[in-house]
Every structure is written in C-alpha cells, then in structure tokens.
Design a protein around this motif. Sequence first.
Motif, PDB file in Angstrom:
ATOM      1  N   THR A   1       0.838  -1.195   0.000  1.00 27.61           N
ATOM      2  CA  THR A   1       0.000   0.000   0.000  1.00 27.61           C
ATOM      3  C   THR A   1       0.875   1.248   0.000  1.00 27.61           C
ATOM      4  O   THR A   1       0.612   2.209  -0.744  1.00 27.61           O
ATOM      5  CB  THR A   1      -0.923   0.005   1.234  1.00 27.61           C
ATOM      6  OG1 THR A   1      -1.773  -1.137   1.166  1.00 27.61           O
ATOM      7  CG2 THR A   1      -1.777   1.258   1.268  1.00 27.61           C
TER       8      THR A   1
ATOM      9  N   ASN B   1       1.057   4.008  -2.853  1.00 36.30           N
ATOM     10  CA  ASN B   1       0.689   5.384  -2.527  1.00 36.30           C
ATOM     11  C   ASN B   1       1.818   6.364  -2.796  1.00 36.30           C
ATOM     12  O   ASN B   1       1.568   7.494  -3.224  1.00 36.30           O
ATOM     13  CB  ASN B   1       0.230   5.485  -1.077  1.00 36.30           C
ATOM     14  CG  ASN B   1      -1.255   5.215  -0.953  1.00 36.30           C
ATOM     15  OD1 ASN B   1      -2.014   5.555  -1.849  1.00 36.30           O
ATOM     16  ND2 ASN B   1      -1.658   4.586   0.141  1.00 36.30           N
TER      17      ASN B   1
ATOM     18  N   LEU C   1       1.553   6.975  -6.408  1.00 40.58           N
ATOM     19  CA  LEU C   1       0.388   7.789  -6.778  1.00 40.58           C
ATOM     20  C   LEU C   1       0.557   9.242  -6.319  1.00 40.58           C
ATOM     21  O   LEU C   1       0.142  10.167  -7.019  1.00 40.58           O
ATOM     22  CB  LEU C   1      -0.883   7.185  -6.168  1.00 40.58           C
ATOM     23  CG  LEU C   1      -1.365   5.871  -6.796  1.00 40.58           C
ATOM     24  CD1 LEU C   1      -2.519   5.280  -5.998  1.00 40.58           C
ATOM     25  CD2 LEU C   1      -1.778   6.082  -8.246  1.00 40.58           C
TER      26      LEU C   1
ATOM     27  N   GLN D   1       0.526  12.969  -8.457  1.00 39.98           N
ATOM     28  CA  GLN D   1      -0.270  14.155  -8.125  1.00 39.98           C
ATOM     29  C   GLN D   1       0.593  15.404  -8.062  1.00 39.98           C
ATOM     30  O   GLN D   1       0.263  16.438  -8.630  1.00 39.98           O
ATOM     31  CB  GLN D   1      -0.982  13.963  -6.776  1.00 39.98           C
ATOM     32  CG  GLN D   1      -2.083  12.948  -6.800  1.00 39.98           C
ATOM     33  CD  GLN D   1      -3.320  13.431  -7.541  1.00 39.98           C
ATOM     34  OE1 GLN D   1      -3.363  14.558  -8.026  1.00 39.98           O
ATOM     35  NE2 GLN D   1      -4.310  12.578  -7.660  1.00 39.98           N
TER      36      GLN D   1
ATOM     37  N   THR E   1      -7.920   7.161  -6.301  1.00 39.93           N
ATOM     38  CA  THR E   1      -6.940   6.906  -5.242  1.00 39.93           C
ATOM     39  C   THR E   1      -7.627   6.862  -3.888  1.00 39.93           C
ATOM     40  O   THR E   1      -7.363   5.981  -3.061  1.00 39.93           O
ATOM     41  CB  THR E   1      -5.857   8.001  -5.252  1.00 39.93           C
ATOM     42  OG1 THR E   1      -5.176   7.956  -6.500  1.00 39.93           O
ATOM     43  CG2 THR E   1      -4.842   7.782  -4.143  1.00 39.93           C
TER      44      THR E   1
ATOM     45  N   LEU F   1      -9.714   3.667  -3.552  1.00 40.59           N
ATOM     46  CA  LEU F   1      -8.837   2.532  -3.280  1.00 40.59           C
ATOM     47  C   LEU F   1      -8.303   2.573  -1.855  1.00 40.59           C
ATOM     48  O   LEU F   1      -8.314   1.561  -1.142  1.00 40.59           O
ATOM     49  CB  LEU F   1      -7.673   2.532  -4.277  1.00 40.59           C
ATOM     50  CG  LEU F   1      -6.590   1.475  -4.093  1.00 40.59           C
ATOM     51  CD1 LEU F   1      -7.161   0.066  -4.211  1.00 40.59           C
ATOM     52  CD2 LEU F   1      -5.463   1.673  -5.104  1.00 40.59           C
ATOM     53  N   ASN F   2      -7.862   3.763  -1.427  1.00 38.10           N
ATOM     54  CA  ASN F   2      -7.274   3.865  -0.096  1.00 38.10           C
ATOM     55  C   ASN F   2      -8.287   3.626   1.009  1.00 38.10           C
ATOM     56  O   ASN F   2      -7.956   3.029   2.035  1.00 38.10           O
ATOM     57  CB  ASN F   2      -6.595   5.219   0.086  1.00 38.10           C
ATOM     58  CG  ASN F   2      -5.160   5.173  -0.394  1.00 38.10           C
ATOM     59  OD1 ASN F   2      -4.489   4.164  -0.249  1.00 38.10           O
ATOM     60  ND2 ASN F   2      -4.685   6.261  -0.971  1.00 38.10           N
TER      61      ASN F   2
ATOM     62  N   TYR G   1     -10.736   1.658   0.803  1.00 38.64           N
ATOM     63  CA  TYR G   1     -10.877   0.201   0.822  1.00 38.64           C
ATOM     64  C   TYR G   1      -9.710  -0.450   1.554  1.00 38.64           C
ATOM     65  O   TYR G   1      -9.903  -1.294   2.438  1.00 38.64           O
ATOM     66  CB  TYR G   1     -10.965  -0.332  -0.613  1.00 38.64           C
ATOM     67  CG  TYR G   1     -10.796  -1.831  -0.737  1.00 38.64           C
ATOM     68  CD1 TYR G   1     -11.858  -2.703  -0.542  1.00 38.64           C
ATOM     69  CD2 TYR G   1      -9.550  -2.373  -1.036  1.00 38.64           C
ATOM     70  CE1 TYR G   1     -11.693  -4.075  -0.639  1.00 38.64           C
ATOM     71  CE2 TYR G   1      -9.376  -3.751  -1.134  1.00 38.64           C
ATOM     72  CZ  TYR G   1     -10.446  -4.592  -0.941  1.00 38.64           C
ATOM     73  OH  TYR G   1     -10.270  -5.949  -1.030  1.00 38.64           O
TER      74      TYR G   1
END
Lengths: 108, 108
Positions: free
Chosen positions: A90, A94, A97, A101, B90, B93-94, B96
């Motif tokens: 995760t 992240n 991701l 951004q 994002t 998903l996060n 979740y």
Amino acid sequence: MNKTDVFSDDLQAIARFAKALSHPARLAILKYLSECKSCISGNIADYLPLSRSTVSQHLTELKEMELIQGSIDGLKINYCVNSDKLKYYTQLLNSYLEKLQVEVNCKI
Amino acid sequence: MNKTDVFSDDLQAIARFAKALSHPARLAILKYLSECKSCISGNIADYLPLSRSTVSQHLTELKEMELIQGSIDGLKINYCVNSDKLKYYTQLLNSYLEKLQVEVNCKI
DNA sequence: AAATATATTCGTATTTTTACGACATACGAA
DNA sequence: TTCGTATGTCGTAAAAATACGAATATATTT
C-alpha cells in the motif's frame, strides 16, 4: 512477448500488487477475510457467487503475493490477511500515486 | 462467464482502477506524463521499449478510465494526467485498503 | 478400514490482455 | 496538391486470466 522486465523493480512490484487487486472477487475475498466473518475457504465460496475451485484459484494468487496466509486447522484452513505485506505494498503504491499528483504541472 | 456484475459498484470501480495500474508500461506512462518531459505520444513510444501501436493501446485504456486526457495541438496530441479522476480513484482505493487494515483481527 | 468433509490440483474451454506490423487518417509544409 | 510526419485503428497471433467440473489429497469421524 514479455518485455516487462525492462521496467524498474518498483514499477513491476506495484503492477503486480495492482494486478492482485484487479478482480472484484479478490477484493471481496480480502474484505471478507478482514472482516473475519469466517476465514474458511469453503465459506468464502458460499459467500461469493463462484465455485470452490475458482475461489481456491483466487486464494492462490493472493497467497503468491503473500497478501494472505493460510494455516491448517484440522479439516479446514484458516485464511488471514497478511497486514504487514499489505501495508508494504500500500505504501509503495501510494508513494507512486502521490508523486503523480505532485508533479502534474502541464495543464492544457 | 462474466459474473463480476454481482459485486458492488465500489468493488468493481476499484478493480477497474487497479487493472488500469496493473501493467508496468501504463505505470511508466503515467509517471512520464506527470513528469511532463513531453506529453507527446510519439515521445512516449521512443522512451518506452514498446511499439507506437502498443503505446497507443495503453493510452486508450488510460483514456477510457479517464486517468489521462489528450488535446490536439496541430499534428501532435498533448496527453496529460487527469488529476481529479486520479484523486477520486486513489481515495476510493485507499479507503478500501484502510478498512482492510483496521479490521484485521483474526491473528492465528 | 470405510465413509465423510474440506480444500487443492488437473484438464479444459472461453475470454481478455498484450504486442506488433500494416494500413488509414489528419495535419502542416513545400 | 503532394509529401512527409504524427497518430490511431485493424487484423492477427500468442499468452495470460477466468471459470468450472472431475479427480485427487488429506484429515476426521464412524
């Protein structure tokens, strides 16, 4: 035809994690296991609209990514979310991701 | 054979997002676009070890998920990360993944 | 030991993904 | 308008994912 080895290890790891999450059944299995209504494979198959063999296959994929662990309990097998691995992937995802951004700067 | 419609809309949306991220080439494309070295399709194909038609196909998939947008600039097309959509998925998903972490309580 | 219960593996079929070259399209320049 | 450039689409091929029933393995119960 597999040219994916060219890409960085990080991107490949993230892609594999994303692939593990890319099927609703696997998402449902993880959710089910985390809620721990029951960690028994057969119960998952009853809960989901899928055959036992198909569920077993999805479980195997999650196991291969070490997102879940199974321990034998007599006849049954208790499955459990591996929260360490989950946390690790995760974070990896992240951080990828977030960078996307931050660096978006070519507004048209 | 497509039984995925049984699953909740959220799980399906997350799975589609994960699928979009499930190939290293698409991750590399998003990264490249966000760094905005150049948003031109041809340059992406030069950067990646893939043919133009293959890159075009990956771009189409990202477009279908609205993770990127393209705007025509003469002969060329400027591609750009759609940060709103990216943010939306994002978060989905996060939220979740976070729930998975919180509810892991069946330590063996 | 035989019957039962649980879970995985095997064989198979179908669908989807990935990848490429060739072709088509659209724009700008000569 | 013709030529070159940029891009996308089509046709095709190979590989991977998905799904299931049948067969198998293993553990428990009778």
